[in-house]
Design a protein around this motif. Structure first.
Motif, short mmCIF file in Angstrom:
data_model
loop_
_atom_site.label_atom_id
_atom_site.label_comp_id
_atom_site.label_asym_id
_atom_site.label_seq_id
_atom_site.Cartn_x
_atom_site.Cartn_y
_atom_site.Cartn_z
N GLN A 70 -45.41 -36.24 -28.23
CA GLN A 70 -46.18 -36.60 -29.50
C GLN A 70 -45.39 -37.87 -30.01
O GLN A 70 -44.29 -37.91 -30.13
N THR A 71 -46.25 -38.98 -30.18
CA THR A 71 -45.90 -40.21 -30.52
C THR A 71 -45.01 -40.11 -31.80
O THR A 71 -45.56 -39.59 -32.71
N ALA A 72 -43.92 -40.92 -31.82
CA ALA A 72 -43.17 -40.92 -33.10
C ALA A 72 -42.70 -39.64 -33.49
O ALA A 72 -42.21 -39.72 -34.82
N ASN A 73 -42.54 -38.81 -32.86
CA ASN A 73 -42.08 -37.48 -33.37
C ASN A 73 -40.43 -37.12 -32.36
O ASN A 73 -40.50 -36.83 -31.24
N LYS A 74 -39.27 -37.81 -33.11
CA LYS A 74 -38.26 -37.75 -32.44
C LYS A 74 -37.66 -36.26 -32.01
O LYS A 74 -37.36 -36.10 -31.14
N ILE A 75 -38.03 -35.18 -32.65
CA ILE A 75 -37.64 -33.66 -32.58
C ILE A 75 -38.61 -33.41 -31.20
O ILE A 75 -37.82 -32.70 -30.18
N ARG A 76 -39.66 -33.73 -31.13
CA ARG A 76 -40.38 -33.45 -29.96
C ARG A 76 -39.93 -34.25 -28.67
O ARG A 76 -39.68 -33.45 -27.62
N TRP A 77 -39.57 -35.52 -28.83
CA TRP A 77 -39.09 -36.30 -27.94
C TRP A 77 -37.77 -35.59 -27.40
O TRP A 77 -37.55 -35.33 -25.98
N PHE A 78 -36.83 -35.20 -28.16
CA PHE A 78 -35.57 -34.65 -27.62
C PHE A 78 -35.77 -33.24 -26.90
O PHE A 78 -35.28 -33.02 -26.01
N TYR A 79 -36.80 -32.37 -27.47
CA TYR A 79 -37.37 -31.21 -27.06
C TYR A 79 -37.83 -31.37 -25.57
O TYR A 79 -37.51 -30.59 -24.63
N LYS A 80 -38.33 -32.30 -25.21
CA LYS A 80 -39.25 -32.74 -24.13
C LYS A 80 -38.00 -33.13 -23.06
O LYS A 80 -37.90 -32.61 -21.82
N HIS A 81 -37.13 -33.93 -23.53
CA HIS A 81 -35.91 -34.23 -22.90
C HIS A 81 -35.13 -32.86 -22.24
O HIS A 81 -34.67 -32.65 -20.98
N ALA A 82 -34.87 -32.07 -23.10
CA ALA A 82 -34.21 -30.58 -23.08
C ALA A 82 -34.86 -29.86 -22.06
O ALA A 82 -34.17 -29.31 -21.26
N ALA A 83 -36.17 -29.78 -22.14
CA ALA A 83 -37.19 -29.14 -21.29
C ALA A 83 -37.07 -29.66 -19.87
O ALA A 83 -36.81 -28.97 -18.89
N GLU A 84 -37.08 -30.99 -19.91
CA GLU A 84 -36.99 -31.56 -18.35
C GLU A 84 -35.47 -31.19 -17.89
O GLU A 84 -35.34 -30.91 -16.71
N CYS A 85 -34.35 -31.25 -18.55
CA CYS A 85 -33.27 -30.90 -17.98
C CYS A 85 -33.06 -29.22 -17.57
O CYS A 85 -32.29 -29.10 -16.57
N TRP A 86 -33.56 -28.47 -18.42
CA TRP A 86 -33.66 -27.00 -17.96
C TRP A 86 -34.50 -26.84 -16.67
O TRP A 86 -34.03 -26.19 -15.77
N ILE A 87 -35.69 -27.75 -16.41
CA ILE A 87 -36.60 -27.55 -15.30
C ILE A 87 -35.34 -27.83 -14.12
O ILE A 87 -35.50 -27.31 -13.03
N LEU A 88 -35.07 -28.95 -14.32
CA LEU A 88 -34.04 -29.71 -13.35
C LEU A 88 -33.09 -28.69 -12.85
O LEU A 88 -32.85 -28.36 -11.59
N THR A 89 -32.28 -28.10 -13.65
CA THR A 89 -31.37 -27.06 -13.39
C THR A 89 -31.62 -25.81 -12.60
O THR A 89 -31.23 -25.64 -11.73
N LYS A 90 -32.80 -25.39 -13.32
CA LYS A 90 -33.53 -24.18 -12.84
C LYS A 90 -33.99 -24.32 -11.36
O LYS A 90 -33.79 -23.57 -10.51
#
Length: 393
Positions: A70-90
């Motif tokens: 979601q454009t200009a949504n910093k919380i959503r952007w952080f969540y997207k990175h966190a989800a990517e890192c979790w996918i990477l780990t899993k």
């Protein structure tokens, strides 16, 4: 026993990078024809891949929950990175458990690349991992750039500094490979180069008015691509546009940052979302010229998917001379279009098109065919096969 491959797209959704991933899946299958491939991606991305080309029966899809951006949504952007890192780990744990022969990440953001490099110091050392690199312009970040871009550049440099055996990177541009080696960021033994793979369908037959010349801007309109100049150029031809002699059209969508630059001389979608593939291809088929306003010093380390779309559709390319375009034009003896040093030169050339007859396309058709062979799956697969034999022997 056949090899097992993980093809992982942990970041992109829907049509994002779909042309590349559809082609790259076929490249890997050409290199490993007997391998069982597990494709990890979001369900909507799977649908986009199937729109590009049917998937082989050897590919098994496993769904991933990839958050939308979601454009200009910093919380959503952080969540997207966190989800990517979790996918990477899993999935690294899964690959280790299943003794997967090769893990290919189609894209990793800088935070995920940094995390992967940290993991490799202690874990997953026996697993061969390939990371596809995109958007390396971040590495040229300076004090004038946004803080987040400077952070991303630091994360990438730090990730590359932790090189471990079995971890390799692929770039799609020769100049990107040269830059990474000259800056001693990635040693040659861990860096592969292949041409940008692309699936080239038969060009769609054009159905348009013979008296109207159409110039299209392909893909997302944004400041980093110089898209504001496309609108400025259109304004210079407002009389011809009013007389229906030519059309300027954005085939894609506009980011909010483009709002101050839009005008009534350009046709563009009012919805701020990507066009469906069928609409995109139809609009591209009706065009005469693909016009690119990327800066002369931009896209030095990043390829252009929109440029590949123009090559696929046999559309004459008009663009500013920059490293990305110059590299592709140098592949063929006869260029697939014209490159200019300034926007003023481009404007004058467009005027000559309007007031004179369109130049013969014969030589350009030869160029398009040669470029399609160069970027086609068969040629890219052969190049990758040679490179992998060098590092994975």
């Amino acid at each position: 026993m056949s090899k097992q491959l993980f093809y992982i797209e942990p970041f992109m959704r829907g049509n994002q990078h779909a042309p590349f991933n559809a082609a790259m899946l076929q490249v890997l299958q050409c290199v490993y024809p007997e391998a069982a491939v597990t494709l990890w991606c979001s369900p909507d991305h799977l649908l986009a891949l199937k729109e590009q080309s049917p998937l082989s029966a050897q590919i098994t899809h496993k769904p991933l929950n990839v958050p939308a951006l979601q454009t200009a949504n910093k919380i959503r952007w952080f969540y997207k990175h966190a989800a990517e890192c979790w996918i990477l780990t899993k999935l690294l744990i899964q690959a280790h458990s299943d003794a997967v022969d090769l893990v290919y990440f189609a894209f990793l953001s800088p935070p995920a690349q940094w995390l992967l490099s940290c993991y490799r110091v202690f874990f997953f050392k026996k697993c061969n991992i390939i990371v596809q690199l995109h958007g390396l312009e971040l590495l040229k970040s300076s004090a004038q750039n946004k803080a987040v871009d400077r952070l991303y550049a630091w994360l990438l440099r730090n990730a590359f500094s932790r090189k471990r055996s079995g971890l390799y990177y692929i770039v799609l541009e020769r100049r990107a490979r040269s830059y990474l080696q000259e800056k001693q960021l990635i040693p040659p033994a861990h860096l592969l180069y292949i041409p940008h793979p692309y699936l080239f369908p038969q060009p769609v037959a054009r159905q348009k008015s013979a008296n109207v010349v159409t110039f299209v801007h392909l893909g997302v309109a944004r400041l980093s691509k110089g898209s504001q100049h496309f609108f400025e150029l259109a304004k210079q031809f407002k009389e011809e546009i009013a007389q229906r002699k030519l059309i300027f059209q954005v085939v894609g969508h506009l980011l909010p940052e483009m709002a101050p630059y839009v005008n009534s001389y350009v046709v563009y979608p009012k919805k701020g979302e990507m066009l469906p593939l069928a609409e995109y291809q139809e609009a591209l088929a009706s065009a005469d010229y693909a016009l690119f306003c990327y800066g002369t010093d931009s896209y030095e380390l990043t390829g252009s998917g929109a440029l590949m779309d123009a090559i696929a559709a046999h559309k004459t390319i008009l663009g500013l001379r920059n490293p990305s375009f110059s590299e592709i034009f140098a592949i063929v003896a006869q260029p697939p279009g014209v490159l200019f040093d300034t926007l003023e030169e481009m404007e004058q050339y467009i005027r000559s098109i309007i007031h004179l007859k369109t130049p013969s396309q014969t030589d350009r058709e030869v160029a398009f065919k040669m470029l399609q062979e160069h970027f086609g799956v068969a040629n890219v697969a052969e190049e990758l096969r040679i490179q992998l034999k060098r590092v994975l022997c």
